[in-house]
Design a protein around this motif. Sequence first.
Motif, short mmCIF file in Angstrom:
data_model
loop_
_atom_site.label_atom_id
_atom_site.label_comp_id
_atom_site.label_asym_id
_atom_site.label_seq_id
_atom_site.Cartn_x
_atom_site.Cartn_y
_atom_site.Cartn_z
N LEU A 60 49.47 19.69 39.74
CA LEU A 60 49.95 20.89 41.83
C LEU A 60 50.20 21.48 40.97
O LEU A 60 51.66 21.73 39.86
N GLN A 68 51.62 27.15 45.99
CA GLN A 68 50.74 25.81 45.13
C GLN A 68 48.86 25.76 45.02
O GLN A 68 48.51 26.22 46.30
N ARG A 70 46.16 23.26 43.00
CA ARG A 70 45.84 21.87 43.36
C ARG A 70 44.40 22.29 42.31
O ARG A 70 43.74 22.98 42.04
N ARG A 118 41.06 20.46 48.13
CA ARG A 118 41.82 18.99 49.08
C ARG A 118 43.48 19.16 48.93
O ARG A 118 44.35 20.25 48.23
N SER A 119 43.70 18.76 50.30
CA SER A 119 45.59 18.57 50.59
C SER A 119 45.51 17.38 48.97
O SER A 119 47.00 17.05 48.07
N GLU A 120 44.72 16.92 48.39
CA GLU A 120 45.08 15.66 47.55
C GLU A 120 43.81 15.29 46.67
O GLU A 120 42.72 15.63 46.93
#
Length: 197
Positions: A60, A68, A70, A118-120
């Motif tokens: 990140l 931010q 990823r 994606r967030s993860e």
Amino acid sequence: MSPAELEEYRAFNADSPLEIRRIYVRESALWMAPGFDPTMPGQHLQGSFRSYDGRVDCRLMELSDGSQVRSCLFLARFEFRYTEVPPGVNTLSLDAALVAPAVAEVSATIAADYACLRSEFPSMAVLQEYGRTNGMVHMWPYWREYCQNALMRMVLPHTTMPLLNLRRKEEAERSAAQGAAAEAKPPRKRKTPKARA
């Protein structure tokens, strides 16, 4: 991959959650054996290459504006080598060509950097499979161009790298179980046509 990981990979791949940012050479080397003269006519050389599935590094990143990103970085290593074919021998076997003393080598570590939308981050098994398939598809043309350009600059015979041929690990295991010759991965070994200087 386990059936659950394979299902996760298929779902991950269907969403197209990775967006390519950059592909670039991280490290490279060109080498010729002492005493080898690439300009000498009539040398019977045979080329062979291999590629190694590399590592995956996800992180990140905080940008200067506070946003931010990823990022997933996939690395793969590629090698090409020429060996001299002994007099009276037409072609070396692939295994013999890869262990015979090289007269010239080109190698590179190529990076493919993706933004993860994606967030993860997905699981490491999914990322490794993505790098082994999609990542290699994206990196291979860069390797082909780099290697062919390097061979030209080294005054070595022109060799066209083949198109990438991916086989799923499960398919290779199934083929091996059925008696077909399947090579273990990594590394993947490839043989290129012999060349005469």
